[in-house]
Design a protein around this motif. Structure first.
Motif, PDB file in Angstrom:
ATOM      1  N   LEU A 288       0.866  -1.174   0.000  1.00  0.00           N
ATOM      2  CA  LEU A 288       0.000   0.000   0.000  1.00  0.00           C
ATOM      3  C   LEU A 288       0.907   1.229   0.000  1.00  0.00           C
ATOM      4  CD1 LEU A 288      -2.673  -1.069   2.657  1.00  0.00           C
ATOM      5  CD2 LEU A 288      -2.564  -1.605   0.218  1.00  0.00           C
ATOM      6  N   ARG A 289       0.685   2.116  -0.970  1.00  0.00           N
ATOM      7  CA  ARG A 289       1.613   3.219  -1.175  1.00  0.00           C
ATOM      8  C   ARG A 289       1.096   4.518  -0.575  1.00  0.00           C
ATOM      9  NH1 ARG A 289       2.545   3.495  -7.368  1.00  0.00           N
ATOM     10  NH2 ARG A 289       0.274   3.172  -7.386  1.00  0.00           N
ATOM     11  N   CYS A 290       2.014   5.251   0.033  1.00  0.00           N
ATOM     12  CA  CYS A 290       1.671   6.507   0.702  1.00  0.00           C
ATOM     13  C   CYS A 290       2.797   7.505   0.498  1.00  0.00           C
ATOM     14  CB  CYS A 290       1.462   6.266   2.191  1.00  0.00           C
ATOM     15  SG  CYS A 290       1.255   7.766   3.171  1.00  0.00           S
ATOM     16  N   ASN A 291       2.454   8.705   0.041  1.00  0.00           N
ATOM     17  CA  ASN A 291       3.391   9.812  -0.023  1.00  0.00           C
ATOM     18  C   ASN A 291       2.881  10.944   0.848  1.00  0.00           C
ATOM     19  OD1 ASN A 291       3.835   8.709  -3.222  1.00  0.00           O
ATOM     20  ND2 ASN A 291       5.621   9.143  -1.948  1.00  0.00           N
ATOM     21  N   TYR A 292       3.779  11.684   1.444  1.00  0.00           N
ATOM     22  CA  TYR A 292       3.374  12.740   2.358  1.00  0.00           C
ATOM     23  C   TYR A 292       4.146  14.013   2.051  1.00  0.00           C
ATOM     24  CZ  TYR A 292       7.861  12.210   4.573  1.00  0.00           C
ATOM     25  OH  TYR A 292       9.214  12.198   4.794  1.00  0.00           O
ATOM     26  N   SER A 293       3.639  15.107   2.568  1.00  0.00           N
ATOM     27  CA  SER A 293       4.403  16.354   2.605  1.00  0.00           C
ATOM     28  C   SER A 293       4.192  16.976   3.970  1.00  0.00           C
ATOM     29  CB  SER A 293       3.977  17.319   1.501  1.00  0.00           C
ATOM     30  OG  SER A 293       2.665  17.771   1.731  1.00  0.00           O
ATOM     31  N   SER A 294       5.257  17.536   4.498  1.00  0.00           N
ATOM     32  CA  SER A 294       5.178  18.134   5.825  1.00  0.00           C
ATOM     33  C   SER A 294       6.265  19.178   5.971  1.00  0.00           C
ATOM     34  CB  SER A 294       5.341  17.057   6.903  1.00  0.00           C
ATOM     35  OG  SER A 294       5.374  17.640   8.190  1.00  0.00           O
TER      36      SER A 294
ATOM     37  N   LEU B 196       4.538   9.574  11.398  1.00  0.00           N
ATOM     38  CA  LEU B 196       3.696   8.923  10.397  1.00  0.00           C
ATOM     39  C   LEU B 196       3.098   7.661  10.989  1.00  0.00           C
ATOM     40  CD1 LEU B 196       6.181   9.390   7.470  1.00  0.00           C
ATOM     41  CD2 LEU B 196       3.881  10.353   7.487  1.00  0.00           C
ATOM     42  N   PHE B 197       1.876   7.390  10.575  1.00  0.00           N
ATOM     43  CA  PHE B 197       1.138   6.247  11.110  1.00  0.00           C
ATOM     44  C   PHE B 197       0.406   5.531   9.976  1.00  0.00           C
ATOM     45  CE2 PHE B 197       1.449   7.923  15.423  1.00  0.00           C
ATOM     46  CZ  PHE B 197       1.514   9.290  15.226  1.00  0.00           C
ATOM     47  N   TRP B 198       0.155   4.264  10.213  1.00  0.00           N
ATOM     48  CA  TRP B 198      -0.821   3.511   9.435  1.00  0.00           C
ATOM     49  C   TRP B 198      -1.881   2.983  10.401  1.00  0.00           C
ATOM     50  CZ3 TRP B 198      -1.807   2.898   4.372  1.00  0.00           C
ATOM     51  CH2 TRP B 198      -0.798   3.232   3.454  1.00  0.00           C
ATOM     52  N   TYR B 199      -3.143   3.252  10.025  1.00  0.00           N
ATOM     53  CA  TYR B 199      -4.278   2.719  10.777  1.00  0.00           C
ATOM     54  C   TYR B 199      -5.066   1.778   9.866  1.00  0.00           C
ATOM     55  CZ  TYR B 199      -3.934   6.197  14.585  1.00  0.00           C
ATOM     56  OH  TYR B 199      -3.528   6.945  15.665  1.00  0.00           O
TER      57      TYR B 199
ATOM     58  N   SER C 213      -8.138 -12.120   6.728  1.00  0.00           N
ATOM     59  CA  SER C 213      -8.497 -11.139   7.757  1.00  0.00           C
ATOM     60  C   SER C 213      -7.901  -9.754   7.499  1.00  0.00           C
ATOM     61  CB  SER C 213      -8.054 -11.630   9.135  1.00  0.00           C
ATOM     62  OG  SER C 213      -6.649 -11.799   9.160  1.00  0.00           O
ATOM     63  N   ASP C 214      -7.024  -9.648   6.498  1.00  0.00           N
ATOM     64  CA  ASP C 214      -6.441  -8.339   6.153  1.00  0.00           C
ATOM     65  C   ASP C 214      -7.373  -7.493   5.299  1.00  0.00           C
ATOM     66  OD1 ASP C 214      -3.222  -9.932   5.754  1.00  0.00           O
ATOM     67  OD2 ASP C 214      -4.070  -8.937   7.519  1.00  0.00           O
ATOM     68  N   ALA C 215      -8.476  -8.057   4.873  1.00  0.00           N
ATOM     69  CA  ALA C 215      -9.442  -7.286   4.087  1.00  0.00           C
ATOM     70  C   ALA C 215     -10.023  -6.176   4.955  1.00  0.00           C
ATOM     71  CB  ALA C 215     -10.551  -8.194   3.586  1.00  0.00           C
ATOM     72  N   ALA C 216      -9.740  -4.935   4.585  1.00  0.00           N
ATOM     73  CA  ALA C 216     -10.109  -3.776   5.410  1.00  0.00           C
ATOM     74  C   ALA C 216      -9.734  -2.523   4.641  1.00  0.00           C
ATOM     75  CB  ALA C 216      -9.373  -3.810   6.750  1.00  0.00           C
ATOM     76  N   GLU C 217      -9.949  -1.372   5.277  1.00  0.00           N
ATOM     77  CA  GLU C 217      -9.480  -0.111   4.713  1.00  0.00           C
ATOM     78  C   GLU C 217      -8.300   0.376   5.543  1.00  0.00           C
ATOM     79  OE1 GLU C 217     -12.478   2.840   4.004  1.00  0.00           O
ATOM     80  OE2 GLU C 217     -11.213   3.789   2.469  1.00  0.00           O
ATOM     81  N   TYR C 218      -7.308   0.902   4.855  1.00  0.00           N
ATOM     82  CA  TYR C 218      -6.065   1.311   5.501  1.00  0.00           C
ATOM     83  C   TYR C 218      -5.833   2.800   5.260  1.00  0.00           C
ATOM     84  CZ  TYR C 218      -5.166  -3.648   6.013  1.00  0.00           C
ATOM     85  OH  TYR C 218      -5.263  -4.971   6.364  1.00  0.00           O
ATOM     86  N   PHE C 219      -5.426   3.478   6.317  1.00  0.00           N
ATOM     87  CA  PHE C 219      -5.205   4.922   6.247  1.00  0.00           C
ATOM     88  C   PHE C 219      -3.771   5.261   6.626  1.00  0.00           C
ATOM     89  CE2 PHE C 219      -9.475   6.277   5.449  1.00  0.00           C
ATOM     90  CZ  PHE C 219     -10.272   5.332   6.044  1.00  0.00           C
ATOM     91  N   CYS C 220      -3.137   6.030   5.766  1.00  0.00           N
ATOM     92  CA  CYS C 220      -1.831   6.609   6.056  1.00  0.00           C
ATOM     93  C   CYS C 220      -2.074   7.986   6.668  1.00  0.00           C
ATOM     94  CB  CYS C 220      -1.016   6.717   4.768  1.00  0.00           C
ATOM     95  SG  CYS C 220       0.650   7.345   4.977  1.00  0.00           S
ATOM     96  N   VAL C 221      -1.337   8.314   7.727  1.00  0.00           N
ATOM     97  CA  VAL C 221      -1.627   9.514   8.506  1.00  0.00           C
ATOM     98  C   VAL C 221      -0.324  10.222   8.855  1.00  0.00           C
ATOM     99  CG1 VAL C 221      -2.727  10.386  10.596  1.00  0.00           C
ATOM    100  CG2 VAL C 221      -3.633   8.334   9.491  1.00  0.00           C
ATOM    101  N   VAL C 222      -0.329  11.546   8.746  1.00  0.00           N
ATOM    102  CA  VAL C 222       0.846  12.337   9.126  1.00  0.00           C
ATOM    103  C   VAL C 222       0.455  13.267  10.260  1.00  0.00           C
ATOM    104  CG1 VAL C 222       0.383  14.153   7.416  1.00  0.00           C
ATOM    105  CG2 VAL C 222       2.714  13.819   8.270  1.00  0.00           C
ATOM    106  N   SER C 223       1.408  13.495  11.139  1.00  0.00           N
ATOM    107  CA  SER C 223       1.163  14.359  12.297  1.00  0.00           C
ATOM    108  C   SER C 223       2.106  15.548  12.281  1.00  0.00           C
ATOM    109  CB  SER C 223       1.373  13.583  13.583  1.00  0.00           C
ATOM    110  OG  SER C 223       1.372  14.451  14.700  1.00  0.00           O
TER     111      SER C 223
ATOM    112  N   GLY D 108      -7.486   6.838   2.060  1.00  0.00           N
ATOM    113  CA  GLY D 108      -7.750   5.437   2.365  1.00  0.00           C
ATOM    114  C   GLY D 108      -7.507   4.526   1.178  1.00  0.00           C
ATOM    115  N   THR D 109      -7.084   3.297   1.470  1.00  0.00           N
ATOM    116  CA  THR D 109      -6.947   2.244   0.473  1.00  0.00           C
ATOM    117  C   THR D 109      -7.745   1.042   0.959  1.00  0.00           C
ATOM    118  OG1 THR D 109      -4.727   2.938  -0.197  1.00  0.00           O
ATOM    119  CG2 THR D 109      -5.385   0.674  -0.739  1.00  0.00           C
ATOM    120  N   ARG D 110      -8.679   0.634   0.131  1.00  0.00           N
ATOM    121  CA  ARG D 110      -9.494  -0.530   0.497  1.00  0.00           C
ATOM    122  C   ARG D 110      -8.849  -1.780  -0.082  1.00  0.00           C
ATOM    123  NH1 ARG D 110     -14.308  -0.733   2.773  1.00  0.00           N
ATOM    124  NH2 ARG D 110     -14.639   1.498   2.400  1.00  0.00           N
ATOM    125  N   VAL D 111      -8.582  -2.755   0.787  1.00  0.00           N
ATOM    126  CA  VAL D 111      -7.899  -3.991   0.387  1.00  0.00           C
ATOM    127  C   VAL D 111      -8.901  -5.131   0.308  1.00  0.00           C
ATOM    128  CG1 VAL D 111      -6.182  -5.708   1.052  1.00  0.00           C
ATOM    129  CG2 VAL D 111      -5.698  -3.262   1.348  1.00  0.00           C
TER     130      VAL D 111
END
Lengths: 112, 115
Positions: free
Chosen positions: B21-27, B33-36, B84-94, B108-111
């Motif tokens: 699952l790919r995530c790019n950020y700017s800060s 950084l987190f994954w939920y 059981s990994d079927a879910a939605e995943y969120f990349c988060v920056v603080s 979000g990325t739905r798997v």
């Protein structure tokens, strides 16, 4: 859910009516947050609190107000609900050294 | 200012194959950084976090992510997908501010995991 409860869990209401959602924590965290979740937008911050009676706006605060009279409770109020406020609302606590937040189970609100 | 872009809105994998699952950020700051993960009709659960220690971060359920500052990326991987990994995943920056830490979420990325 890290000692966080939200009530109600589901609510259906009509346009123009006031609605209050409650978040209760047993973790004694200083910071509490309200988010809304809509498809394709992830979660967006509505309001947050950094202590009793200390609150501030997030990125989507229009139409919402909050209050925090006790450490454990954070209330979100929609003064006059609109259909655009149909969403899932999440409360979170956090603000520790690692900046991570812990989320409640959510409240699904439908405004007809 | 900070932002997060999750490059795929949906990912479909077969059980037992790798997940990316790919995530790019700017800060403007040195980010946390987190994954939920969010399973259907559930709240969000923290999978893993990066807070300026090791750049390869291991999380729960066999997931890991690598922080690459030069690429401003924080991709999430798992060697072998489970149903059981079927879910939605969120990349988060603080971004850390004086009054507390605000999180900015990706879309979000739905798997989907196929048997």
């Amino acid at each position: 859910d890290a000692g966080i409860t939200q009530s109600p869990r589901h609510k259906v209401t009509e346009t123009g009516t006031p609605v209050t959602l409650r978040c209760h924590q047993t973790e004694n965290h200083r910071y509490m947050y309200w988010y809304r979740q809509d498809p394709g937008h992830g979660l967006r911050l509505i309001h947050y609190s950094y202590g009793v009676k200390d609150t501030d706006k997030g990125e989507v605060s229009d139409g919402y107000s909050v209050s925090r009279s006790k450490t454990e409770d954070f209330l979100l109020t929609l003064e006059s609900a609109t259909s655009s406020q149909t969403s899932v609302y999440f409360c979170a606590i956090g603000g520790g050294l690692d900046n991570e937040q812990f989320f409640g189970p959510g409240t699904r609100l439908t405004v007809l | 200012a900070q932002s997060v872009t999750q490059l795929d809105s949906h990912v479909s994998v077969s059980e037992g194959t790798p997940v990316l699952l790919r995530c790019n950020y700017s800060s403007s700051y040195s980010p946390s950084l987190f994954w939920y993960v969010q399973h259907p009709n559930k709240g969000l659960q923290l999978l893993l976090k990066y807070t300026s220690a090791a750049t390869l971060v291991k999380g729960i359920n066999g997931f890991e992510a690598e922080f690459k500052k030069s690429e401003t990326s924080f991709h999430l991987t798992k060697p072998s997908a489970h149903m059981s990994d079927a879910a939605e995943y969120f990349c988060v920056v603080s971004a850390l501010k004086a009054a507390g830490n605000k999180l900015t979420f990706g879309g979000g990325t739905r798997v989907l995991v196929k048997p």
